[in-house]
Each structure stands twice: as C-alpha cells, then as structure tokens.
Motif scaffolding. Structure first.
Motif, PDB file in Angstrom:
ATOM      1  N   ASN A 162       0.815  -1.214   0.000  1.00 38.65           N
ATOM      2  CA  ASN A 162       0.000   0.000   0.000  1.00 38.65           C
ATOM      3  C   ASN A 162       0.849   1.264   0.000  1.00 38.65           C
ATOM      4  OD1 ASN A 162      -2.301  -1.550   0.047  1.00 38.65           O
ATOM      5  ND2 ASN A 162      -2.630  -1.353   2.244  1.00 38.65           N
ATOM      6  N   ALA A 163       2.149   1.094  -0.140  1.00 37.18           N
ATOM      7  CA  ALA A 163       3.053   2.251  -0.138  1.00 37.18           C
ATOM      8  C   ALA A 163       3.163   2.837  -1.540  1.00 37.18           C
ATOM      9  CB  ALA A 163       4.430   1.835   0.366  1.00 37.18           C
ATOM     10  N   VAL A 164       3.068   4.145  -1.637  1.00 41.21           N
ATOM     11  CA  VAL A 164       3.287   4.820  -2.911  1.00 41.21           C
ATOM     12  C   VAL A 164       4.294   5.937  -2.688  1.00 41.21           C
ATOM     13  CG1 VAL A 164       1.052   4.276  -3.944  1.00 41.21           C
ATOM     14  CG2 VAL A 164       1.291   6.316  -2.539  1.00 41.21           C
ATOM     15  N   GLY A 165       5.113   6.174  -3.699  1.00 43.52           N
ATOM     16  CA  GLY A 165       6.147   7.190  -3.589  1.00 43.52           C
ATOM     17  C   GLY A 165       5.893   8.352  -4.528  1.00 43.52           C
ATOM     18  N   THR A 166       6.602   9.448  -4.279  1.00 48.85           N
ATOM     19  CA  THR A 166       6.538  10.621  -5.139  1.00 48.85           C
ATOM     20  C   THR A 166       7.945  10.961  -5.605  1.00 48.85           C
ATOM     21  OG1 THR A 166       6.813  12.176  -3.280  1.00 48.85           O
ATOM     22  CG2 THR A 166       4.568  11.510  -3.851  1.00 48.85           C
ATOM     23  N   ASP A 167       8.027  11.633  -6.727  1.00 50.81           N
ATOM     24  CA  ASP A 167       9.323  12.054  -7.253  1.00 50.81           C
ATOM     25  C   ASP A 167       9.080  13.090  -8.334  1.00 50.81           C
ATOM     26  OD1 ASP A 167      12.043  12.206  -7.659  1.00 50.81           O
ATOM     27  OD2 ASP A 167      12.291  10.127  -8.320  1.00 50.81           O
ATOM     28  N   THR A 168      10.089  13.894  -8.617  1.00 49.82           N
ATOM     29  CA  THR A 168      10.015  14.705  -9.816  1.00 49.82           C
ATOM     30  C   THR A 168      10.304  13.810 -11.009  1.00 49.82           C
ATOM     31  OG1 THR A 168      12.344  15.315  -9.675  1.00 49.82           O
ATOM     32  CG2 THR A 168      10.757  16.780  -8.599  1.00 49.82           C
ATOM     33  N   ALA A 169      10.024  14.296 -12.203  1.00 50.79           N
ATOM     34  CA  ALA A 169      10.170  13.453 -13.392  1.00 50.79           C
ATOM     35  C   ALA A 169      10.715  14.266 -14.548  1.00 50.79           C
ATOM     36  CB  ALA A 169       8.819  12.855 -13.790  1.00 50.79           C
ATOM     37  N   SER A 170      11.280  13.550 -15.500  1.00 51.00           N
ATOM     38  CA  SER A 170      11.657  14.189 -16.757  1.00 51.00           C
ATOM     39  C   SER A 170      10.406  14.350 -17.614  1.00 51.00           C
ATOM     40  CB  SER A 170      12.677  13.326 -17.501  1.00 51.00           C
ATOM     41  OG  SER A 170      13.872  13.202 -16.754  1.00 51.00           O
ATOM     42  N   PRO A 171      10.332  15.417 -18.396  1.00 51.09           N
ATOM     43  CA  PRO A 171       9.186  15.582 -19.286  1.00 51.09           C
ATOM     44  C   PRO A 171       9.216  14.528 -20.384  1.00 51.09           C
ATOM     45  CG  PRO A 171      10.855  17.207 -19.781  1.00 51.09           C
ATOM     46  CD  PRO A 171      11.312  16.510 -18.540  1.00 51.09           C
ATOM     47  N   ARG A 172       8.102  14.298 -21.005  1.00 57.96           N
ATOM     48  CA  ARG A 172       8.031  13.312 -22.094  1.00 57.96           C
ATOM     49  C   ARG A 172       8.473  14.000 -23.383  1.00 57.96           C
ATOM     50  NH1 ARG A 172       7.878  10.733 -17.515  1.00 57.96           N
ATOM     51  NH2 ARG A 172       6.348   9.066 -17.340  1.00 57.96           N
ATOM     52  N   ALA A 193       9.478  21.181 -12.420  1.00 60.41           N
ATOM     53  CA  ALA A 193       9.515  19.874 -13.083  1.00 60.41           C
ATOM     54  C   ALA A 193       8.172  19.166 -12.990  1.00 60.41           C
ATOM     55  CB  ALA A 193      10.585  18.987 -12.432  1.00 60.41           C
ATOM     56  N   PRO A 194       7.904  18.262 -13.934  1.00 62.30           N
ATOM     57  CA  PRO A 194       6.758  17.366 -13.785  1.00 62.30           C
ATOM     58  C   PRO A 194       7.005  16.416 -12.607  1.00 62.30           C
ATOM     59  CG  PRO A 194       7.646  17.335 -16.028  1.00 62.30           C
ATOM     60  CD  PRO A 194       8.658  18.004 -15.171  1.00 62.30           C
ATOM     61  N   ALA A 195       6.056  15.553 -12.337  1.00 63.58           N
ATOM     62  CA  ALA A 195       6.200  14.631 -11.203  1.00 63.58           C
ATOM     63  C   ALA A 195       5.628  13.262 -11.554  1.00 63.58           C
ATOM     64  CB  ALA A 195       5.501  15.189  -9.970  1.00 63.58           C
ATOM     65  N   VAL A 196       5.968  12.283 -10.733  1.00 61.61           N
ATOM     66  CA  VAL A 196       5.411  10.942 -10.878  1.00 61.61           C
ATOM     67  C   VAL A 196       5.023  10.393  -9.512  1.00 61.61           C
ATOM     68  CG1 VAL A 196       6.660  10.304 -12.977  1.00 61.61           C
ATOM     69  CG2 VAL A 196       7.695   9.838 -10.738  1.00 61.61           C
ATOM     70  N   VAL A 197       4.070   9.487  -9.552  1.00 64.66           N
ATOM     71  CA  VAL A 197       3.747   8.642  -8.402  1.00 64.66           C
ATOM     72  C   VAL A 197       4.241   7.246  -8.754  1.00 64.66           C
ATOM     73  CG1 VAL A 197       1.902   7.688  -6.959  1.00 64.66           C
ATOM     74  CG2 VAL A 197       1.732  10.041  -7.820  1.00 64.66           C
ATOM     75  N   TRP A 198       4.941   6.597  -7.832  1.00 62.21           N
ATOM     76  CA  TRP A 198       5.538   5.292  -8.099  1.00 62.21           C
ATOM     77  C   TRP A 198       5.240   4.321  -6.959  1.00 62.21           C
ATOM     78  CZ3 TRP A 198       8.993   3.898  -4.295  1.00 62.21           C
ATOM     79  CH2 TRP A 198       9.548   4.928  -3.542  1.00 62.21           C
ATOM     80  N   THR A 214      11.105  -0.587  -8.739  1.00 62.88           N
ATOM     81  CA  THR A 214       9.965   0.319  -8.688  1.00 62.88           C
ATOM     82  C   THR A 214       9.311   0.405 -10.058  1.00 62.88           C
ATOM     83  OG1 THR A 214      11.285   2.270  -9.259  1.00 62.88           O
ATOM     84  CG2 THR A 214      11.062   1.750  -6.913  1.00 62.88           C
ATOM     85  N   LYS A 215       8.071   0.899 -10.075  1.00 59.28           N
ATOM     86  CA  LYS A 215       7.384   1.154 -11.339  1.00 59.28           C
ATOM     87  C   LYS A 215       6.632   2.479 -11.235  1.00 59.28           C
ATOM     88  CE  LYS A 215       3.159  -1.497 -10.249  1.00 59.28           C
ATOM     89  NZ  LYS A 215       2.177  -0.408 -10.333  1.00 59.28           N
ATOM     90  N   GLU A 216       6.512   3.146 -12.361  1.00 58.11           N
ATOM     91  CA  GLU A 216       5.766   4.396 -12.405  1.00 58.11           C
ATOM     92  C   GLU A 216       4.276   4.095 -12.492  1.00 58.11           C
ATOM     93  OE1 GLU A 216       5.002   7.658 -15.809  1.00 58.11           O
ATOM     94  OE2 GLU A 216       7.119   7.499 -15.194  1.00 58.11           O
ATOM     95  N   ASP A 217       3.500   4.734 -11.624  1.00 57.62           N
ATOM     96  CA  ASP A 217       2.046   4.554 -11.630  1.00 57.62           C
ATOM     97  C   ASP A 217       1.333   5.702 -12.347  1.00 57.62           C
ATOM     98  OD1 ASP A 217       2.291   2.201 -10.107  1.00 57.62           O
ATOM     99  OD2 ASP A 217       2.244   3.320  -8.229  1.00 57.62           O
ATOM    100  N   THR A 218       1.764   6.932 -12.093  1.00 54.47           N
ATOM    101  CA  THR A 218       1.087   8.093 -12.653  1.00 54.47           C
ATOM    102  C   THR A 218       2.107   9.164 -12.998  1.00 54.47           C
ATOM    103  OG1 THR A 218      -0.782   7.666 -11.165  1.00 54.47           O
ATOM    104  CG2 THR A 218      -0.738   9.804 -12.288  1.00 54.47           C
ATOM    105  N   TYR A 219       1.955   9.758 -14.171  1.00 52.42           N
ATOM    106  CA  TYR A 219       2.778  10.889 -14.588  1.00 52.42           C
ATOM    107  C   TYR A 219       1.932  12.153 -14.483  1.00 52.42           C
ATOM    108  CZ  TYR A 219       5.318  14.110 -17.678  1.00 52.42           C
ATOM    109  OH  TYR A 219       5.974  15.197 -18.198  1.00 52.42           O
ATOM    110  N   ILE A 220       2.478  13.194 -13.834  1.00 52.78           N
ATOM    111  CA  ILE A 220       1.745  14.443 -13.643  1.00 52.78           C
ATOM    112  C   ILE A 220       2.490  15.546 -14.388  1.00 52.78           C
ATOM    113  CG2 ILE A 220       0.776  16.035 -11.943  1.00 52.78           C
ATOM    114  CD1 ILE A 220       1.088  13.744  -9.881  1.00 52.78           C
ATOM    115  N   PRO A 221       1.919  16.087 -15.463  1.00 50.19           N
ATOM    116  CA  PRO A 221       2.613  17.096 -16.276  1.00 50.19           C
ATOM    117  C   PRO A 221       2.966  18.347 -15.480  1.00 50.19           C
ATOM    118  CG  PRO A 221       0.666  16.252 -17.407  1.00 50.19           C
ATOM    119  CD  PRO A 221       0.589  15.762 -15.992  1.00 50.19           C
ATOM    120  N   LEU A 222       3.966  19.068 -15.991  1.00 45.71           N
ATOM    121  CA  LEU A 222       4.453  20.273 -15.332  1.00 45.71           C
ATOM    122  C   LEU A 222       3.333  21.270 -15.070  1.00 45.71           C
ATOM    123  CD1 LEU A 222       6.759  22.118 -14.358  1.00 45.71           C
ATOM    124  CD2 LEU A 222       7.100  22.811 -16.738  1.00 45.71           C
ATOM    125  N   GLU A 223       2.475  21.476 -16.047  1.00 46.22           N
ATOM    126  CA  GLU A 223       1.408  22.466 -15.901  1.00 46.22           C
ATOM    127  C   GLU A 223       0.486  22.117 -14.725  1.00 46.22           C
ATOM    128  OE1 GLU A 223       3.161  22.361 -19.807  1.00 46.22           O
ATOM    129  OE2 GLU A 223       2.100  20.788 -18.682  1.00 46.22           O
TER     130      GLU A 223
END
Length: 421
Positions: free
Chosen positions: A276-286, A390-395, A402-411
């Motif tokens: 049930n643990a989820v992480g956060t991080d910044t991400a590179s844009p696509r 930067a954009p962000a991700v939930v992992w 690890t795996k990426e679950d959600t990509y959140i755009p910069l805007e």
C-alpha cells in the motif's frame, strides 16, 4: 532497479572516497579538475556519481573543456554534513576546483554552500537538493549567484504527496521527517498542503540520525491513529522507523518521498509490507531529449535509469561543463556561474545532451552565440534563484525495484502548487 552494472566502475576506490575520472580523449595538453561531493557509500548515491562520471567521459571524448581534459575528483559525504563540508574544503583548498557538484541531501549542500563554496567563490551545482531554504538564501543575495540545482524544490514532492492522500481518500495523516534542512522543509510544506485539502495532520515528528531506536517517536506518531503515514526519511532511519511502525500496529498506508526509492529500503522492510506504499518524485518531461537520455543510459549501464536523481545528475554535470566551456580556460567560479544563462538560453541554438551536442555547443559559443541545452530533464531553465520546476510521478515498489504509476505534467504540478499558496 539493477545496481550491479551501475556501480561496477567504483570498486575499491570508493573506500578512499576519492575517484579521479579520466576521459576517453587523452590528447589534450592540460587537465582541469572539478569536484563532486556525493553520498557514494549509500546504494542510491553510487549511481548518481556514476552518471556524473558518464557525462565527463562524453565531454572528454568531445575534446574536453576549453581544450583541457576534465578530471572529476569525487568525495563521499556519507550523508553527513560535517563529512561533506570537510570533503568540500579539501576540493576547494587543495584541488582548487572552480566548480563543485553536490550534494544530494539539502542538509549537506547547505553548509557546503554557506561555509565553503560561497566564501571560496566556487560555483555549486546540485542534482538533488530540494529545500526551499536555498531559494530564501538566494532571494537575500547570500548565494552570490553561485548556486544552481537541477532538481525542483520540495514544494513539488510535497504537493504530489498531498495529491496522493486526497486521491486515496485518507482523512488523517501522520508525518515522520528527517531532522535536517530538507526534512524540516518538506515536512512543514506537506503538512500545510494536507490541511488546506481538509486532511487532518495528526502528528509531525522529527527523527534524528543514528538513534538506537525510534520507538518513542513512532509511538507519538501513532497516538492519533492516522489513516496513513507520510515518510520524509532516508533509507537507514526510514527502515528502522517503518519496522517500529509496523510492529506497533501502524497502517501499511504509506506515502514516501523519493529518498526511499531504494533497493535497501525495499529489501530491509520487505516487499510484503509495502503493497500500500506509494512514492513521489520529480520526473523528466516526455520529450525526445529525455527519451534520448534513457537510451544512452541503458547503452552505458545495461539498465533503466530508475533510481532517484539520475537524470538530474546528468544535467547538472553537463550544464556545469558547458558553462565552463563558455567561460573559457582558467575561469573562476563567478565567471562560470555567469555563463549558465548563456548555455540554457531559451533563444539559443538547441544542442543535444551528448558528446556531439557538447562539441556543437563549443563551436557556437566560440562564435559568440548562445545555446539551449536540451537534456535528460528537458530544456532546463533556471530562475533568478537557481531553481527549476519539473513534472512529477507517483511510483510504487515491485519485487524487482519500482514502477511508475502516474505521470503528472508540469502544468498540473505548477497549478496545484500555486493553489496551495
């Protein structure tokens, strides 16, 4: 996350905390040293250092900087501020580096900045320090324009952590944070964000380094019976705290900062407790430049760049070397720092983040032009305080890493951060 290939180049020399890196092109008649203070004694720090070395290899293969071969002198900070400051002093006073890369921890980067690089007139470029305290320092003019970072401030991860709590329907959250500049900063920001979303913060508890037990702190955090726990910790104290948390009946609903995106943390806690643990991080844009970095990284190391800070380390190193190229041979820290804008100019000629791009940039700069560096984290643009967004991700964790679950755009990230102010 596979580490064996990534860390193969460090070997026994890590024990000395000093790694000189020679590039492929050795024909240059001079050598220019740059310094790096990074946590190479921890599992997620070694790949960050290897990524910086990879950039140096590419730049040297393109002819080096201002005709000189670059030697990266790397020292281990052990995520300890005192060790980091001592390492930085040696690099500045003995090796006389004009540029210092580092560190990862804000709690290490801050004392290096205030007691070593600013007094020594050395440019400091961090891949990963995110505390908003650096922004405040820059706004006061105390960084003297010598500070830059390619990682977004703590506001991004704190915002995404609050988003996760909202989207999962948590009504209450306890916060455990590392008692340093970074932990205090992100802990305070995420608490404010959660409360603005109507989520009750039941406790905010600081954890110090190297305690024999965190039972008292965990017991305090558990008292409010929260739906979830937010963990702004590093793997060592994070592992100890989570073990205490679970043993005392705490929930497995966890929100993790990117500092816990660690093989050691996953293995030592146990994947069976992290479902049930989820992480956060910044991400590179696509973008094509970010995708090109992944391709180069896989070709070099044989694995995906899944660890924290790898794309940021790549860009920090490449931008620093481009600025050195623009400043010219024997340039000092302030001269190099002044050239960062010239190599990240939105109106400049786009250049790729590789050996060919560096060689092209050198020609453009020599002709009096400017360049737009297109890197692993996209088209890097610093504001007046040396910050980026930067954009962000939930992992989440898997059996392998690890795996990426959600990509959140910069805007979307910027809009949410603005809504929290």
């Amino acid at each position: 996350m596979k580490r064996s290939v990534q860390t193969a180049g460090l070997g026994l020399v890590l024990g000395l905390g000093l790694v000189p890196v020679a590039g492929e092109a050795m024909a240059q008649s001079c050598t220019q040293k740059i310094g790096a203070v990074l946590p190479i004694s921890v599992d997620w720090g070694r790949p960050i250092a290897e990524t910086a070395k990879f950039v140096v290899e590419q730049v040297n293969s393109a002819g080096g900087v201002a005709g000189c071969n670059i030697e990266l002198v790397l020292r281990d900070d052990q995520t300890d501020p005192k060790v980091g400051v001592d390492a930085a002093k040696a690099l500045v006073d003995i090796d006389q580096v004009p540029v210092l890369l580092g560190s990862v921890s804000s709690g290490v980067s801050m004392p290096i900045l205030t007691s070593v690089t600013v007094p020594g007139k050395v440019m400091q470029m961090s891949c990963c320090s995110s505390s908003t305290a650096f922004t405040k320092l820059a706004e006061q003019g105390k960084t003297e324009g010598l500070w830059f970072r390619t990682f977004a401030t703590s506001r991004v991860q704190a915002a995404v952590g609050a988003m996760v709590a909202r989207d999962k329907g948590y009504k209450s959250v306890a916060i455990l944070y590392k008692n340093d500049d970074w932990g205090q900063d992100i802990g305070k920001i995420v608490a404010a964000n959660l409360e603005k979303l109507g989520i009750k913060v039941t406790a905010q508890v600081a954890l110090n380094d190297a305690q024999p037990s965190y039972r008292a702190e965990v017991t305090e955090a558990l008292a409010g019976q929260p739906d979830a726990v937010y963990l702004a910790l590093y793997p060592t104290e994070g592992t100890a705290a989570v073990r205490e948390w679970l043993s005392l009946g705490g929930t497995q609903n966890m929100i993790l900062t990117n500092s816990l995106k660690s093989d050691d943390f996953r293995k030592n806690v146990g994947i069976e407790y992290l479902g049930n643990a989820v992480g956060t991080d910044t991400a590179s844009p696509r973008t094509p430049s970010a995708e090109a970095f992944v391709t180069r990284y896989v070709e070099k190391f044989g694995s995906q760049p899944n660890g924290p800070g790898l794309a940021n380390s790549y860009d920090a190193t490449m931008i620093a070397l481009l600025a050195m190229q623009a400043a010219g041979k024997d340039a000092k820290g302030p001269q190099i720092a002044a050239m960062v804008a010239k190599v990240t100019d939105p109106k400049g000629t786009p250049v790729t983040a590789d050996a060919a791009g560096f060689a092209e940039a050198a020609k453009i700069l020599a002709g009096g032009g400017t360049v737009l560096y297109q890197g692993a984290t996209g088209n890097v643009k610093f504001d007046a305080n040396g910050d980026v967004s930067a954009p962000a991700v939930v992992w989440s964790f898997t059996n392998e890493g690890t795996k990426e679950d959600t990509y959140i755009p910069l805007e979307e990230v910027d809009a949410f951060v603005a809504s929290m102010k």
